[in-house]
Design an enzyme around this catalytic site. Structure first.
Site, mmCIF file in Angstrom:
data_model
loop_
_atom_site.group_PDB
_atom_site.id
_atom_site.type_symbol
_atom_site.label_atom_id
_atom_site.label_comp_id
_atom_site.label_asym_id
_atom_site.label_seq_id
_atom_site.Cartn_x
_atom_site.Cartn_y
_atom_site.Cartn_z
ATOM 1 C CD GLU A 254 14.832 -26.317 2.757
ATOM 2 O OE1 GLU A 254 14.623 -25.430 3.619
ATOM 3 O OE2 GLU A 254 15.960 -26.771 2.512
ATOM 4 C CE LYS B 46 20.652 -34.228 3.569
ATOM 5 N NZ LYS B 46 21.032 -35.339 2.685
ATOM 6 C CB SER C 288 27.483 -38.878 2.276
ATOM 7 O OG SER C 288 26.890 -39.415 1.100
HETATM 8 C C1 LIG Z 1 21.444 -35.295 1.411
HETATM 9 C C2 LIG Z 1 22.515 -36.263 1.090
HETATM 10 C C3 LIG Z 1 23.604 -35.930 0.249
HETATM 11 C C4 LIG Z 1 23.704 -34.626 -0.481
HETATM 12 O O1 LIG Z 1 23.853 -33.506 0.321
HETATM 13 P P1 LIG Z 1 25.211 -32.690 0.435
HETATM 14 O O2 LIG Z 1 24.805 -31.448 1.125
HETATM 15 O O3 LIG Z 1 25.734 -32.444 -0.952
HETATM 16 O O4 LIG Z 1 26.155 -33.506 1.225
HETATM 17 C C5 LIG Z 1 24.593 -36.870 0.045
HETATM 18 N N1 LIG Z 1 24.532 -38.075 0.629
HETATM 19 C C6 LIG Z 1 23.522 -38.443 1.437
HETATM 20 C C7 LIG Z 1 23.521 -39.804 2.029
HETATM 21 C C8 LIG Z 1 22.478 -37.556 1.695
HETATM 22 O O5 LIG Z 1 21.469 -37.927 2.498
#
Ligand SMILES: *Cc1c(COP(=O)(O)O)cnc(C)c1O
Length: 402
Positions: free
Chosen positions: A112, A90, A379
């Site tokens: 938000e 993020k 992610s």
């Molecule tokens: C917020 C989040 C997501 C989901 O958000 P996307 O916009 O679909 O990438 C996925 N993995 C993690 C670790 C997150 O914090």
């Protein structure tokens, strides 16, 4: 591929700006600034400086030898976005948008957040740039995510509870938009995923595309060829589109997005938007959407709070329509299983969101030959989820592997 989105912000049938005229004017201002600065050498240099020295980029790609061996098929590589500052992808986006806000002369940031991960990343980068930061969060979510709320406050953000309706993400978006419009002149709305009205989906993709660009060069160096599959979880779709972006023209590389099927594919028990949704408009853009008979956003659920959004980034809807990407599901229990497996085999605790991608990749790997390559976007890291897992274990809802 032709250049998308088009001038009106559409990816095929999806995207656009479904907004009152006064907001369209503000979106035009944002789009002009984005177009002006995204290729500006000084802007790029500043963005790259913070990515390297603040975030810790480039993040490595890592071959999971133990996991690969235990699945008995294709090689599984991870793109380690979990190693970024703040523990997820993020920050790539909040850094890009906040630098743009600075160039636009904005003094205040509003955002938000649902589970709070985007709120934490926004609060951090606002602190870094010395900007006032307001985070709107559903009152219910504030109760459930106390630690993230405390993190935001530690970094100087004001956290405002959204008290209407179900008091979760959707209400937070509604109230944040209202607050923003009171002073849009001085305030920048920092959106957390590749969703929302044009130009946000294109802009968030642009800032997240560093993921795929790095990964492509890293895999080429290690394997001297492109991967066969890319796999990423899809909530709003930002980490997935960031991974896919640089590979869209490489037709041989298959793109797999993974949505949460939660407790099952009955209404209210999942957030499998691309799998079960129909086209509709929410939060200013058109995309596949989980909706009731009146076109209102349906109730959604996932074990991972970062994935439960009733719409999805419009470019994913387009990629589904043209068949360039395919979308699959993983359930709560698939994700928990993958969470334990990666922790045990590689000593890496994944975010529950990322564990959805991993669950799909593990299944896929076991069906493929050993010379195939799967690249999974990890992610985020799972530190934020261990208390939830511990609670579920002690309540007997799940079982750790022997
Ligand atoms: C917020 C989040 C997501 C989901 O958000 P996307 O916009 O679909 O990438 C996925 N993995 C993690 C670790 C997150 O914090």
């Amino acid at each position: 591929m032709t250049q998308l989105p088009d001038a009106k912000g559409f990816f095929g049938d999806h995207g656009g700006q479904f907004l009152p005229p006064e907001i369209i004017a503000v979106m035009d201002e944002l789009n002009a600034a984005f177009k002006r600065y995204k290729d500006d050498p000084a802007f790029i240099a500043e963005f790259e400086y913070y990515q390297r020295h603040y975030t810790g980029r480039p993040s490595p790609v890592y071959l999971c030898e133990n996991l690969t061996k235990s699945m008995g098929g294709a090689k599984i590589y991870l793109k380690r976005e979990d190693l970024n500052h703040l523990g997820a992808h993020k920050v790539n986006n909040t850094l890009g948008q906040i630098l743009l806000a600075k160039r636009m002369g904005k003094k205040k940031i509003i955002a938000e957040t649902g589970a709070g991960q985007h709120g934490v990343a926004t609060a951090a980068t606002a602190a870094l740039m010395g900007m006032a930061c307001t985070i709107v969060m559903g009152a219910e979510d504030i109760e459930r995510q106390k630690l993230n709320v405390f993190r935001m406050r530690m970094m100087g953000a004001t956290v405002i509870p959204a008290m209407s309706g179900q008091r979760t993400l959707k209400e937070a978006v509604d109230e944040a938009l209202g607050l923003w419009l009171q002073d849009a002149q001085n305030t920048f709305y920092l959106l957390g995923s590749a969703v929302g009205p044009h130009p946000y989906p294109a802009m968030v993709k642009h800032f997240q595309s560093v993921i795929g660009r790095e990964a492509k060069a890293q895999i080429m160096e290690l394997e001297h060829r492109l991967p066969d599959y890319l796999v990423a979880c899809v909530g709003g779709g930002s980490n997935a589109i960031g991974l896919f972006a640089d590979f869209l023209g490489d037709e041989a590389v298959k793109l797999h997005g993974v949505e949460p099927s939660g407790r099952g594919l009955t209404p209210g028990d999942h957030a499998a938007t691309l799998t079960l949704g129909t086209p509709g408009v929410l939060h200013g853009f058109k995309s596949y959407m989980l909706q009731d008979e009146n076109g209102e956003a349906a109730q959604v659920y996932s074990i991972s709070a970062g994935l439960d959004y009733p719409s999805v980034g419009p470019e994913h809807s387009y990629l589904k329509d043209i068949g360039r990407a395919e979308y699959f599901t993983a359930s709560d229990s698939d994700a928990v299983q993958a969470f334990f497996v990666l922790s045990r085999t590689e000593g890496i605790i994944p975010a529950l969101e990322s564990a959805h991608a991993l669950a799909h990749a593990m299944k896929l790997a076991s069906t493929l030959d050993k010379d195939k390559i799967i690249l999974v976007n990890l992610s985020g890291r799972g530190d934020k989820d261990v208390a939830q897992i511990e609670q579920m274990l002690s309540d007997g809802l799940i079982q750790a592997p022997a």
